[in-house]
Design a protein around this motif. Structure first.
Motif, PDB file in Angstrom:
ATOM      1  N   GLY A  34      27.212  86.122  67.742  1.00 54.35           N
ATOM      2  CA  GLY A  34      26.070  85.296  68.140  1.00 54.35           C
ATOM      3  C   GLY A  34      25.001  86.118  68.836  1.00 54.35           C
ATOM      4  O   GLY A  34      23.801  85.963  68.554  1.00 54.35           O
ATOM      5  N   TYR A  35      25.431  87.017  69.728  1.00 55.97           N
ATOM      6  CA  TYR A  35      24.467  87.874  70.424  1.00 55.97           C
ATOM      7  C   TYR A  35      23.716  88.780  69.451  1.00 55.97           C
ATOM      8  O   TYR A  35      22.565  89.156  69.696  1.00 55.97           O
ATOM      9  CB  TYR A  35      25.188  88.761  71.445  1.00 55.97           C
ATOM     10  CG  TYR A  35      25.901  88.038  72.559  1.00 55.97           C
ATOM     11  CD1 TYR A  35      25.523  86.760  72.964  1.00 55.97           C
ATOM     12  CD2 TYR A  35      26.976  88.635  73.224  1.00 55.97           C
ATOM     13  CE1 TYR A  35      26.192  86.106  73.993  1.00 55.97           C
ATOM     14  CE2 TYR A  35      27.644  87.999  74.255  1.00 55.97           C
ATOM     15  CZ  TYR A  35      27.257  86.728  74.625  1.00 55.97           C
ATOM     16  OH  TYR A  35      27.918  86.089  75.642  1.00 55.97           O
ATOM     17  N   LEU A  36      24.383  89.153  68.342  1.00 51.56           N
ATOM     18  CA  LEU A  36      23.772  90.060  67.356  1.00 51.56           C
ATOM     19  C   LEU A  36      22.996  89.306  66.272  1.00 51.56           C
ATOM     20  O   LEU A  36      22.540  89.908  65.310  1.00 51.56           O
ATOM     21  CB  LEU A  36      24.862  90.917  66.691  1.00 51.56           C
ATOM     22  CG  LEU A  36      25.558  91.948  67.588  1.00 51.56           C
ATOM     23  CD1 LEU A  36      26.682  92.634  66.823  1.00 51.56           C
ATOM     24  CD2 LEU A  36      24.569  92.994  68.099  1.00 51.56           C
ATOM     25  N   ASN A  37      22.863  87.998  66.452  1.00 51.17           N
ATOM     26  CA  ASN A  37      22.169  87.156  65.455  1.00 51.17           C
ATOM     27  C   ASN A  37      22.843  87.201  64.086  1.00 51.17           C
ATOM     28  O   ASN A  37      22.183  87.241  63.050  1.00 51.17           O
ATOM     29  CB  ASN A  37      20.694  87.549  65.327  1.00 51.17           C
ATOM     30  CG  ASN A  37      19.819  86.854  66.363  1.00 51.17           C
ATOM     31  OD1 ASN A  37      20.317  86.082  67.192  1.00 51.17           O
ATOM     32  ND2 ASN A  37      18.533  87.129  66.328  1.00 51.17           N
ATOM     33  N   ILE A  38      24.160  87.208  64.085  1.00 52.95           N
ATOM     34  CA  ILE A  38      24.940  87.116  62.847  1.00 52.95           C
ATOM     35  C   ILE A  38      25.400  85.672  62.725  1.00 52.95           C
ATOM     36  O   ILE A  38      26.055  85.146  63.633  1.00 52.95           O
ATOM     37  CB  ILE A  38      26.148  88.073  62.879  1.00 52.95           C
ATOM     38  CG1 ILE A  38      25.645  89.518  62.846  1.00 52.95           C
ATOM     39  CG2 ILE A  38      27.103  87.815  61.719  1.00 52.95           C
ATOM     40  CD1 ILE A  38      26.712  90.550  63.080  1.00 52.95           C
ATOM     41  N   ASN A  39      25.027  85.020  61.624  1.00 57.67           N
ATOM     42  CA  ASN A  39      25.302  83.593  61.523  1.00 57.67           C
ATOM     43  C   ASN A  39      26.785  83.311  61.273  1.00 57.67           C
ATOM     44  O   ASN A  39      27.567  84.211  60.976  1.00 57.67           O
ATOM     45  CB  ASN A  39      24.422  82.937  60.449  1.00 57.67           C
ATOM     46  CG  ASN A  39      24.704  83.449  59.053  1.00 57.67           C
ATOM     47  OD1 ASN A  39      25.851  83.598  58.642  1.00 57.67           O
ATOM     48  ND2 ASN A  39      23.644  83.710  58.284  1.00 57.67           N
ATOM     49  N   SER A  40      27.155  82.034  61.397  1.00 52.68           N
ATOM     50  CA  SER A  40      28.559  81.643  61.307  1.00 52.68           C
ATOM     51  C   SER A  40      29.146  81.910  59.924  1.00 52.68           C
ATOM     52  O   SER A  40      30.337  82.216  59.801  1.00 52.68           O
ATOM     53  CB  SER A  40      28.711  80.160  61.652  1.00 52.68           C
ATOM     54  OG  SER A  40      27.959  79.340  60.781  1.00 52.68           O
ATOM     55  N   HIS A  41      28.323  81.810  58.861  1.00 49.01           N
ATOM     56  CA  HIS A  41      28.815  82.073  57.500  1.00 49.01           C
ATOM     57  C   HIS A  41      29.225  83.542  57.357  1.00 49.01           C
ATOM     58  O   HIS A  41      30.300  83.851  56.819  1.00 49.01           O
ATOM     59  CB  HIS A  41      27.750  81.722  56.467  1.00 49.01           C
ATOM     60  CG  HIS A  41      27.396  80.273  56.440  1.00 49.01           C
ATOM     61  ND1 HIS A  41      28.301  79.294  56.099  1.00 49.01           N
ATOM     62  CD2 HIS A  41      26.239  79.628  56.736  1.00 49.01           C
ATOM     63  CE1 HIS A  41      27.709  78.109  56.156  1.00 49.01           C
ATOM     64  NE2 HIS A  41      26.467  78.285  56.555  1.00 49.01           N
ATOM     65  N   ASP A  42      28.381  84.438  57.849  1.00 52.31           N
ATOM     66  CA  ASP A  42      28.704  85.870  57.778  1.00 52.31           C
ATOM     67  C   ASP A  42      29.910  86.195  58.654  1.00 52.31           C
ATOM     68  O   ASP A  42      30.770  86.999  58.278  1.00 52.31           O
ATOM     69  CB  ASP A  42      27.501  86.717  58.219  1.00 52.31           C
ATOM     70  CG  ASP A  42      26.386  86.736  57.181  1.00 52.31           C
ATOM     71  OD1 ASP A  42      26.675  86.462  56.004  1.00 52.31           O
ATOM     72  OD2 ASP A  42      25.232  87.014  57.548  1.00 52.31           O
ATOM     73  N   PHE A  43      29.974  85.572  59.827  1.00 56.83           N
ATOM     74  CA  PHE A  43      31.108  85.797  60.725  1.00 56.83           C
ATOM     75  C   PHE A  43      32.419  85.368  60.067  1.00 56.83           C
ATOM     76  O   PHE A  43      33.399  86.127  60.057  1.00 56.83           O
ATOM     77  CB  PHE A  43      30.908  85.031  62.030  1.00 56.83           C
ATOM     78  CG  PHE A  43      32.107  85.057  62.939  1.00 56.83           C
ATOM     79  CD1 PHE A  43      32.355  86.143  63.757  1.00 56.83           C
ATOM     80  CD2 PHE A  43      33.011  83.998  62.954  1.00 56.83           C
ATOM     81  CE1 PHE A  43      33.473  86.189  64.583  1.00 56.83           C
ATOM     82  CE2 PHE A  43      34.130  84.027  63.777  1.00 56.83           C
ATOM     83  CZ  PHE A  43      34.356  85.123  64.587  1.00 56.83           C
TER      84      PHE A  43
END
Length: 248
Positions: free
Chosen positions: A163-172
């Motif tokens: 979340g801090y790195l602006n990586i969305n939930s789909h990519d996570f």
């Protein structure tokens, strides 16, 4: 000591400054004998004259890995030797023994310091492209699984970092699925559900293959391509598993 100074000063760009630079300054001032931040700055300035591009280079990625790795290793309240060994093995594989030894000289100090993951990630997010941030996530899950299982505490810590790195939930969830054994993982890796049509599966595969293609991080140097190829292979395997399951 000269090799350590040269490695660190030559490798840093944006990570010399901000909260990451402050953490490095603390470590070298307290845990590395005969070395000061002034030595680091001098080496950095000399390297600036030799290198025009000082954006997200291999050294900045390397330092970011070390700092975020320390956060994950400490997430479950203990420092597991298997996780430390995983980091060392990965660094030796990527950078060679001498450079990895220099990295661990710094790492042994970093892991003793409380570091704000939010502040560090805010700095990384500002300077590092999305593909490189995805590569960081893949590495962090690898560390978490080095002791054979990824704990819920570690998953939650990596999720916060995402979340801090602006990586969305789909990519996570896609990267997370690469490290778990489940019948639905192939679909999660391709960011689709089991109800997707065959055409939607094919479209998702093309999209993910493009997103995770190793060429996306070619600017970080050859040493980081192995991890990128592992991610890409996970995409390929997920697609082949779904094709075999559905018979198309």
């Amino acid at each position: 000591m000269a090799s350590f100074t040269k490695w660190l000063g030559a490798g840093l760009g944006f990570t010399l400054f901000g909260p990451i630079g402050a953490a490095i300054g603390f470590v070298v001032g307290n845990f590395v004998d005969g070395f000061s931040k002034e030595d680091l700055l001098k080496e950095f300035q000399e390297n600036q004259k030799r290198t025009a591009n000082r954006n997200s280079q291999s050294g900045d990625f390397e330092i970011s890995l070390l700092i975020l790795a320390s956060v994950i290793i400490k997430a479950d309240g203990k420092i597991d030797q298997r996780e430390l060994n995983f980091v060392r093995t990965q660094f030796v594989g990527m950078y060679g023994k001498e450079r990895a030894n220099n990295a661990f000289k710094l790492f042994k100090g970093i892991i003793k310091k409380d570091i704000s993951a939010y502040q560090v990630c805010a700095q990384i997010r500002q300077h590092m492209p999305h593909a490189s941030r995805l590569q960081l996530m893949h590495f962090l899950f690898g560390i978490a699984k080095a002791d054979t299982r990824v704990s819920e505490i570690e998953v939650n810590e990596i999720r916060k970092i995402a979340g801090y790195l602006n990586i969305n939930s789909h990519d996570f969830e896609s990267i997370k699925a690469m490290f778990f054994d489940s019948t639905d993982n192939a679909y999660k890796i391709l960011e689709i559900t089991k109800s997707a049509s065959n055409d939607e599966v094919k479209k998702a595969y093309r999209k993910m293959a493009k997103k995770y293609h190793p060429d996306k991080i070619i600017g970080l140097g050859e040493e980081h391509l192995k991890g990128a190829k592992e991610k890409f292979q996970s995409i390929q395997n997920a697609y082949e598993n779904i094709k075999a399951e559905r018979g198309f």
